[in-house]
Design a protein around this motif. Sequence first.
Motif, short mmCIF file in Angstrom:
data_model
loop_
_atom_site.label_atom_id
_atom_site.label_comp_id
_atom_site.label_asym_id
_atom_site.label_seq_id
_atom_site.Cartn_x
_atom_site.Cartn_y
_atom_site.Cartn_z
N VAL A 182 5.14 3.35 -8.34
CA VAL A 182 4.06 2.52 -7.70
C VAL A 182 2.72 2.58 -8.61
CG1 VAL A 182 2.26 2.55 -5.77
CG2 VAL A 182 4.82 3.17 -5.38
N ARG A 183 2.39 3.46 -9.12
CA ARG A 183 1.36 3.46 -10.20
C ARG A 183 1.15 2.73 -11.44
NH1 ARG A 183 1.71 8.42 -10.84
NH2 ARG A 183 0.50 9.14 -9.21
N GLU A 184 2.42 2.97 -12.20
CA GLU A 184 2.57 2.18 -13.36
C GLU A 184 2.80 0.85 -13.30
OE1 GLU A 184 5.39 4.45 -15.92
OE2 GLU A 184 3.99 6.06 -15.96
N ARG A 185 3.32 0.28 -12.16
CA ARG A 185 3.81 -1.01 -12.31
C ARG A 185 2.73 -1.74 -11.37
NH1 ARG A 185 10.29 -1.73 -11.41
NH2 ARG A 185 11.26 0.14 -13.00
N GLY A 186 1.81 -1.19 -11.12
CA GLY A 186 0.60 -1.96 -10.22
C GLY A 186 1.08 -2.75 -8.96
N PRO A 205 -1.06 10.84 -2.92
CA PRO A 205 -2.05 9.55 -2.35
C PRO A 205 -2.43 8.79 -3.59
CG PRO A 205 -3.01 11.88 -1.94
CD PRO A 205 -1.61 12.01 -2.34
N ASP A 206 -2.84 9.51 -4.76
CA ASP A 206 -3.41 8.88 -5.50
C ASP A 206 -2.60 7.69 -6.23
OD1 ASP A 206 -5.49 10.63 -5.70
OD2 ASP A 206 -4.86 11.98 -7.36
N CYS A 207 -1.30 7.44 -6.03
CA CYS A 207 -0.56 6.37 -6.52
C CYS A 207 -0.82 5.13 -5.70
CB CYS A 207 0.88 6.65 -6.46
SG CYS A 207 1.55 6.39 -4.73
N LEU A 208 -1.63 5.30 -4.47
CA LEU A 208 -1.85 4.05 -3.68
C LEU A 208 -3.35 3.35 -4.00
CD1 LEU A 208 -0.87 5.62 -0.33
CD2 LEU A 208 0.56 4.33 -1.75
N GLU A 209 -3.69 3.66 -5.36
CA GLU A 209 -5.13 3.28 -5.65
C GLU A 209 -5.16 1.65 -5.72
OE1 GLU A 209 -8.72 3.71 -8.96
OE2 GLU A 209 -6.53 4.71 -9.15
N ARG A 210 -4.32 1.01 -6.12
CA ARG A 210 -4.18 -0.44 -6.07
C ARG A 210 -3.47 -1.14 -4.96
NH1 ARG A 210 -2.58 -1.98 -12.26
NH2 ARG A 210 -3.02 -4.01 -11.24
N VAL A 211 -3.03 -0.35 -4.15
CA VAL A 211 -2.16 -1.00 -2.88
C VAL A 211 -3.34 -1.58 -1.95
CG1 VAL A 211 -0.65 -0.57 -1.07
CG2 VAL A 211 -0.38 0.44 -3.18
N ARG A 212 -3.03 -2.96 -1.46
CA ARG A 212 -3.79 -3.55 -0.35
C ARG A 212 -2.94 -3.61 0.75
NH1 ARG A 212 -2.55 -8.26 1.83
NH2 ARG A 212 -1.02 -9.09 0.88
N LEU A 213 -1.73 -3.58 0.71
CA LEU A 213 -1.00 -3.73 2.17
C LEU A 213 0.36 -2.60 2.03
CD1 LEU A 213 -0.16 -5.36 4.56
CD2 LEU A 213 1.20 -6.70 3.44
N LEU A 214 0.26 -1.67 3.08
CA LEU A 214 1.35 -0.76 3.17
C LEU A 214 1.89 -0.79 4.32
CD1 LEU A 214 1.00 2.96 1.72
CD2 LEU A 214 2.44 2.37 3.86
N LEU A 215 3.16 -1.21 4.44
CA LEU A 215 4.02 -1.45 5.91
C LEU A 215 5.03 -0.25 5.88
CD1 LEU A 215 4.36 -4.74 4.09
CD2 LEU A 215 4.39 -5.01 6.53
N ALA A 228 -5.75 9.89 6.68
CA ALA A 228 -5.98 10.24 5.64
C ALA A 228 -5.91 9.28 4.42
CB ALA A 228 -4.88 11.36 5.20
N VAL A 229 -4.99 8.15 4.31
CA VAL A 229 -4.84 7.47 3.42
C VAL A 229 -6.25 6.33 3.69
CG1 VAL A 229 -3.28 5.26 2.91
CG2 VAL A 229 -2.30 7.36 3.07
N LEU A 230 -6.43 5.74 4.94
CA LEU A 230 -7.42 5.01 5.17
C LEU A 230 -8.60 5.45 4.62
CD1 LEU A 230 -6.49 3.18 8.46
CD2 LEU A 230 -6.20 2.42 6.05
N THR A 231 -9.03 6.97 5.01
CA THR A 231 -10.22 7.45 4.39
C THR A 231 -10.30 7.62 2.86
OG1 THR A 231 -10.16 8.92 6.37
CG2 THR A 231 -11.55 9.42 4.57
N ARG A 232 -9.12 7.79 2.10
CA ARG A 232 -9.14 7.96 0.74
C ARG A 232 -9.26 6.61 0.14
NH1 ARG A 232 -7.87 12.34 -2.40
NH2 ARG A 232 -7.07 11.98 -4.70
N TRP A 233 -8.39 5.68 0.69
CA TRP A 233 -8.65 4.18 0.01
C TRP A 233 -8.85 3.30 1.02
CZ3 TRP A 233 -8.50 5.13 -4.83
CH2 TRP A 233 -7.63 6.38 -5.36
#
Length: 457
Positions: A182-186, A205-215, A228-233
């Motif tokens: 998730v992190r390295e392939r953007g 959770p840090d790997c979700l930094e560039r994610v805009r849509l998580l289903l 937790a995810v919505l607060t961090r990102w």
Amino acid sequence: ERGVAAVVHLLASSMAGACAVPLDPGYPDARLALMTGDPRLVAVVAAPEHAHRVPGNVPTLPADDLDRPSSPELRPGPDAPGPGATSAGPDGDGDRGHRLATLMYTSGSTGAPKGVEITHRGIVRLVRDERIAFRPDDVVLHCAPLAFDASLLEIWGALARGAVLEIAPPGPLSLSELAEVVRERGITALWLTAGLFHQLAEYEPDCLERVRLLLTGGDVVSPHHVRAVLTRWPGIAVVNGYGPTENTTFTTCHVLADPAGAAGASLPIGRAVAGTGVHLLDAYGNPVPPGVPGELWTSGDGLARGYAGRPDLTAERFTTPDRGPLQGVRMYRTGDLATLRDDGALDFLGRRDLQVKVNGYRIELAEIEAAVLAHPDVRQVCVVVEPDAFGGKRLSAHVVAGADAARLTRELRLALRSRLPAFMVPARWTVVDSLPLTANGKTDRGRLTAAPALQKD
């Protein structure tokens, strides 16, 4: 295995007017034999290392030879278009949208898997809903097994919307490996089962930094991990999706974009996706009012044709009432209970029967129990779902048997691994003197963890 060749062959099958049946190489031979027993089967595309597992009477196409010309001995697919016809368009164009796109097998209560006949129209309707749609600038992760209906959303959702499809390495991934991909392939959009989402939110959770849509979905989603995810990102939209394979992956969804939306003890499963109807009915087939539990039935373009070679089961689960407020509407009976909230969203309440979802896989507990009972030393068995150490779920088998407990559990594990997919083999085995009963004489599944155990592992 998951890979570029697999996606190419899925596209080729669709363009040829054929129906693709994903065969997971991780499945045992006995299950693959059941899945390849359909008399309509024309050919099996297989990697060289798996070619020997294909039945001898079925032509085999090499998966790694993408330029191989079509074989003259192959007949047209079961839904091949006529001369001059094209593959199903966005609106189906007559009956073309109802052609079979794929046949996906789910767990069956009779001890045999059920082949769900999914149409082109069902997949087109899935990728059209803007709440779950990918964008042309998205990088979408394809990580689900091909035999899991979430792969339909990943693959066709990305290709139909012009997004980049990034394919995860073949085989199961560890949590750290998934986070690295998730992190390295953007990755900007991805689907995760509820259990995997919980683990990623907890430990990576840090790997979700560039994610805009998580289903996510396939099971009950934890509000704590969503918060937790919505607060961090804050830029992420988390979508809680619900739906059986029989209605093409998603039936309803609920979008969460800020932590306040996940403040309750549970999350709604939301509203129907595009081209879908949802109906909460009582035992007599009448709609129930808001706040009253009802069984969830679904209708619309996502409905599968039925179950391959099972007209009896198709007639039982896919019905068209001949009277009442839903007269003439073809529907699928999910077996799930839900309530309608005042704001129009649905709350999921649980199952009416013994069908469960574990790590996104829908499982009939009766199928596992039938496999366990095939062992000569087993007198009774009850399989339940229990929490695991990561906040997810696992299968636990409670067995009454007249045999050495340690030897029996080893034998049962080996026997089930030869008959069932790995996700259907219980993670914990308990040999008990007897199974607890309810007042009406049925097995009391809620008390099983308190039953006296002779052997646990």
